[in-house]
Motif scaffolding. Structure first.
Motif, PDB file in Angstrom:
ATOM      1  N   PHE A  32       0.836  -1.195   0.000  1.00 14.79           N
ATOM      2  CA  PHE A  32       0.000   0.000   0.000  1.00 14.79           C
ATOM      3  C   PHE A  32       0.872   1.246   0.000  1.00 14.79           C
ATOM      4  O   PHE A  32       2.033   1.221   0.432  1.00 14.79           O
ATOM      5  CB  PHE A  32      -0.941   0.012   1.208  1.00 14.79           C
ATOM      6  N   ALA A  38      -2.521   5.628   2.697  1.00  9.85           N
ATOM      7  CA  ALA A  38      -3.035   4.525   3.521  1.00  9.85           C
ATOM      8  C   ALA A  38      -3.925   5.043   4.637  1.00  9.85           C
ATOM      9  O   ALA A  38      -3.703   6.126   5.194  1.00  9.85           O
ATOM     10  CB  ALA A  38      -1.877   3.722   4.106  1.00  9.85           C
ATOM     11  N   GLN A  98      -5.339  -0.190   6.922  1.00 12.01           N
ATOM     12  CA  GLN A  98      -4.169  -0.753   6.238  1.00 12.01           C
ATOM     13  C   GLN A  98      -2.953  -0.738   7.155  1.00 12.01           C
ATOM     14  O   GLN A  98      -2.190  -1.705   7.199  1.00 12.01           O
ATOM     15  CB  GLN A  98      -3.895   0.045   4.962  1.00 12.01           C
TER      16      GLN A  98
END
Length: 307
Positions: free
Chosen positions: A183, A188, A192
């Motif tokens: 990611f 993010a 996450q």
């Protein structure tokens, strides 16, 4: 002790010093509790000794109502045992008169009949022992007269009484393996970030807040600057975090005022004043002319400047 500190730190997302303080706090509470209960036990024992010494033996007077309601079941059985008869009987159908002829006290005969009237049933001889106040010595006298089978004679299990429902145990589902996709650290969200071991909800929020103040990360190592974050988290984070989004630039030659975590308020004022006196900055080399800025500060702020 080190493992305990690490466990507290991971559980509550604390720094090393915060974890030590929390552990000390818990120890103080535990010591106080032990002292309190020790003192309480000592004072109770001391008071008990004083009461016994002062008053000696005491008796709780029995109320007249309790005395009047008391029935000497043992003596009742002994009196009736002198006039008992011997004949086979089925406790499921025997009458009150038959029970008394067999030596059952009146209260016990009445209890059995009440039990039957509420749907109770005797399947084995030993079921009579379930009746409240059925004395073992009375049961021993009439056991051979009960026209019911005994549990001791059973050759097959009693499925009505000991029914076991055999259910097939569900097979354990295979343990799910969570695969973490890579990611962008600059876009993010908390969900996450919380996939990374060592980052909980609190630290995920701190990382995002710090990222927004900076204008984005230009290096994964900058995440380690987040307040209280354990440095051991960075190697795990670097496995999945990437930099696909550029940082927000500060147009240093156009702005009258700006803020950045890498610059103090007075440094920003000096930068703006120097630009007004000497003209626009062409590159970071021009910033080195400002004595209030050292090379380390210029190196850190450089990725965020636009000339």
């Amino acid at each position: 002790m080190k493992r305990l500190l690490n466990a507290i730190r991971d559980q509550f997302e604390l720094t090393h010093n915060e974890a030590k303080s929390a552990l000390l706090f818990f120890v103080i509470i535990l010591v106080n509790l032990l002292l309190y209960y020790s003192y309480s036990a000592y004072t109770v024992n001391e008071q008990s000794e004083i009461l016994i010494e002062d008053y000696g033996k005491t008796e709780i007077p029995e109320s007249e109502e309790r005395k009047s309601n008391w029935v000497d079941y043992g003596s009742s059985y002994k009196k009736s045992a002198k006039k008992v008869e011997r004949f086979s009987f089925d406790p499921n159908v025997a009458t009150n008169e038959q029970f008394e002829r067999l030596g059952f006290p009146k209260y016990l005969a009445k209890t059995i009949i009440n039990y039957r009237s509420k749907g109770g049933k005797f399947k084995y001889k030993e079921d009579l022992l379930k009746i409240y106040s059925m004395k073992p010595e009375l049961y021993a006298d009439i056991e051979n007269l009960v026209s019911l089978p005994s549990k001791l004679d059973k050759k097959t299990p009693d499925f009505d009484e000991h029914r076991v429902i055999a259910e097939e145990k569900p097979a354990f589902a295979p343990k799910k393996t969570f695969t973490i996709s890579k990611f962008d650290i600059n876009t993010a969200d908390t969900t996450q970030l919380m996939q990374i071991k060592g980052i909980g909800k609190v630290f995920a929020s701190r990382i995002i807040k710090y990222r927004d103040i900076l204008g984005g990360f230009h290096s994964i190592d900058q995440v380690g600057e987040t307040y209280g974050l354990d440095p051991t988290v960075l190697p795990e984070l670097k496995k999945y975090a990437v930099l696909n989004t550029k940082v927000k630039k500060i147009r240093i030659n156009d702005l009258e005022n700006f803020r950045h975590p890498y610059l103090r308020y007075n440094q920003v004022k000096v930068i703006v004043a120097y630009r007004k006196q000497h003209g626009n900055f062409r590159n970071t080399e021009d910033l080195k002319q400002i004595k209030i800025l050292d090379e380390a500060t210029i190196s850190k702020i450089e990725p965020y400047l636009e000339f």
